[in-house]
Structures are given as C-alpha cells and as structure tokens.
Enzyme design. Structure first.
Site, PDB file in Angstrom:
ATOM      1  CE  LYS A 205      -3.060  -2.308   3.232  1.00 51.35           C
ATOM      2  NZ  LYS A 205      -3.472  -2.288   4.643  1.00 51.35           N
TER       3      LYS A 205
ATOM      4  CG  ASP B  31      14.557  -0.624   5.427  1.00 50.06           C
ATOM      5  OD1 ASP B  31      15.484   0.135   5.762  1.00 50.06           O
ATOM      6  OD2 ASP B  31      13.996  -1.391   6.217  1.00 50.06           O
TER       7      ASP B  31
ATOM      8  NE  ARG C  32      -0.894   2.077   4.876  1.00 40.95           N
ATOM      9  CZ  ARG C  32       0.175   1.319   4.631  1.00 40.95           C
ATOM     10  NH1 ARG C  32       1.190   1.817   3.965  1.00 40.95           N
ATOM     11  NH2 ARG C  32       0.229   0.076   5.047  1.00 40.95           N
TER      12      ARG C  32
HETATM   13  P1  IMP Z   1      12.678  -3.655   2.126  1.00 42.96           P
HETATM   14  O1  IMP Z   1      12.180  -4.917   1.519  1.00 42.96           O
HETATM   15  O2  IMP Z   1      13.402  -3.892   3.418  1.00 42.96           O
HETATM   16  O3  IMP Z   1      13.462  -2.782   1.187  1.00 42.96           O
HETATM   17  O4  IMP Z   1      11.425  -2.871   2.655  1.00 42.96           O
HETATM   18  C1  IMP Z   1      10.603  -2.191   1.844  1.00 42.96           C
HETATM   19  C2  IMP Z   1       9.265  -1.982   2.505  1.00 42.96           C
HETATM   20  O5  IMP Z   1       9.369  -1.904   3.944  1.00 42.96           O
HETATM   21  C3  IMP Z   1       8.696  -0.661   2.063  1.00 42.96           C
HETATM   22  O6  IMP Z   1       7.933  -0.796   0.900  1.00 42.96           O
HETATM   23  C4  IMP Z   1       7.909  -0.227   3.266  1.00 42.96           C
HETATM   24  O7  IMP Z   1       6.590  -0.733   3.193  1.00 42.96           O
HETATM   25  C5  IMP Z   1       8.600  -0.843   4.455  1.00 42.96           C
HETATM   26  N1  IMP Z   1       9.501   0.122   5.136  1.00 42.96           N
HETATM   27  C6  IMP Z   1      10.844   0.151   5.132  1.00 42.96           C
HETATM   28  N2  IMP Z   1      11.334   1.184   5.854  1.00 42.96           N
HETATM   29  C7  IMP Z   1      10.251   1.854   6.310  1.00 42.96           C
HETATM   30  C8  IMP Z   1      10.103   3.048   7.099  1.00 42.96           C
HETATM   31  O8  IMP Z   1      11.050   3.736   7.509  1.00 42.96           O
HETATM   32  N3  IMP Z   1       8.823   3.422   7.333  1.00 42.96           N
HETATM   33  C9  IMP Z   1       7.729   2.720   6.904  1.00 42.96           C
HETATM   34  N4  IMP Z   1       7.831   1.612   6.153  1.00 42.96           N
HETATM   35  C10 IMP Z   1       9.088   1.173   5.869  1.00 42.96           C
HETATM   36 MG    MG Z   2       4.681  -0.737   4.727  1.00 42.92          MG
END
Ligand code: IMP
Ligand code: MG
Length: 174
Positions: free
Chosen positions: A42, A102, A164
């Site tokens: 989302k 992230d 959000r």
């Molecule tokens: P990744 O797979 O670790 O790169 O995470 C990506 C997903 O984690 C993003 O699409 C977000 O939904 C969530 N996410 C990562 N860091 C944050 C943050 O600082 N705030 C809110 N959601 C986060």
């Molecule tokens: Mg999220």
C-alpha cells in the site's frame, strides 16, 4: 500535529517540487512509448497518485501488493505478493513506483518476478532510499530523496498501518 510525529523530515512542498522534476524527466524519456507505472501497495499509493499526474504523456497504471513489514517497525524478512497485476506487461515499458527501499528485499524479489515476464524495459523509481540498511545489492534507477536510518511515516508510509495520511514525511516519535 499527530503525537507520533517527532519531526517533519521532508515537507509537502519539497516532495511536490521533486515530483514535478522527476515527472518531467520521465515524460521526456518515455514520450511515444507504451508506459505502465506499477505501484507497490500500500505504501506507494500516495506517491503514485502525485507522480502519475506529473508525467504529461499518455500512460497506464497498475497495482500490486507486496508485504514485508507485518507489524510495527520490524521487518519479517519475508516478501509476499498478496495481489498481482492484471496487465500482461510484455508490451509495456514498465516503471515500478515504490515508497522506500530499505533492505532492498521487497524490490529485488518484485523486479526478478516482473523481469521474468519480459517487459520491453523495466526501471524503478523510489521516493525514499535508506542505503545504510541495505541487505541486497539492489539500487533504484531514480531516487527522489536519500535518507538516513530512521523510521519514516507519512505520505503513504505507515507504522502498523497508521499515519499513511500525513501529507509529509516525518520521523516516527516514541
Ligand atoms: P525492504 O524490503 O526492506 O526494502 O522494505 C521495503 C518496505 O518496507 C517498504 O515498501 C515499506 O513498506 C517498508 N519500510 C521500510 N522502511 C520503512 C520506514 O522507515 N517506514 C515505513 N515503512 C518502511
Ligand atoms: Mg509498509
């Protein structure tokens, strides 16, 4: 201001200006080509809504739902596609529109999956990038804001599904 906001990190105006710039770059690059913007729900829904209106050429949009954070601020490390695209992407230049990179796990999985469907081309645009947290070698093609390691909320990003609706990017308070 909501109690959850420790401080505003990126203002509404800063986001708006950067999206306008990015939209113009994308419009120039994809003019005359079949373009499909794919948003990862989302978190990217707000960014998608603003970015698509900043790209002044014909385009289509699609949504998929990928989940990696299940509660609070902790990642489960598991990426699950809970809703897939309806389009056959083989006739499109695809741009994935993401809220934040992230660890990079979500996008490296989604990109692998979409590449296997043979789009004409595939690029990734992300609103936020937290490179210090990366656990994969994934990089976006276009990053609007590179940020340090803090938990971001607002402009589509949540903490346990809330905040959000904040119109800016904020650092989550205690
Ligand atoms: P990744 O797979 O670790 O790169 O995470 C990506 C997903 O984690 C993003 O699409 C977000 O939904 C969530 N996410 C990562 N860091 C944050 C943050 O600082 N705030 C809110 N959601 C986060
Ligand atoms: Mg999220």
């Amino acid at each position: 201001m909501m109690n959850a906001v420790k401080k505003i990190v990126i203002s509404e105006q800063e986001i708006k200006d950067k999206i306008k710039e990015t939209g113009a770059v994308i419009a120039k690059e994809y003019e005359g080509k079949p373009l499909l913007l794919v948003s990862i729900l989302k978190g990217a829904f707000v960014f998608m809504a603003d970015l698509c209106r900043a790209i002044d050429i014909p385009l289509e949009i699609g949504f998929m739902c990928a989940k990696s954070y299940y509660s609070g601020t902790q990642s489960s490390g598991v990426v699950k596609i809970t809703m897939d695209l309806e389009q056959d992407i083989s006739n499109y230049h695809v741009i994935i529109v993401e809220d934040i990179i992230d660890t990079g796990r979500t996008l490296s999985d989604v990109v692998k999956m979409l590449k296997a469907r043979n789009p004409l081309s595939l690029k990734v645009v992300t609103l936020l990038d937290k490179p210090s947290r990366r656990l994969t070698d994934f990089e976006a093609d276009i990053t609007l804001f590179t940020v340090p390691d803090f938990f971001a909320i607002g402009y589509g990003l949540d903490c346990a599904e809330k905040y959000r609706n904040l119109p800016y990017i904020a650092e989550m308070g205690e």
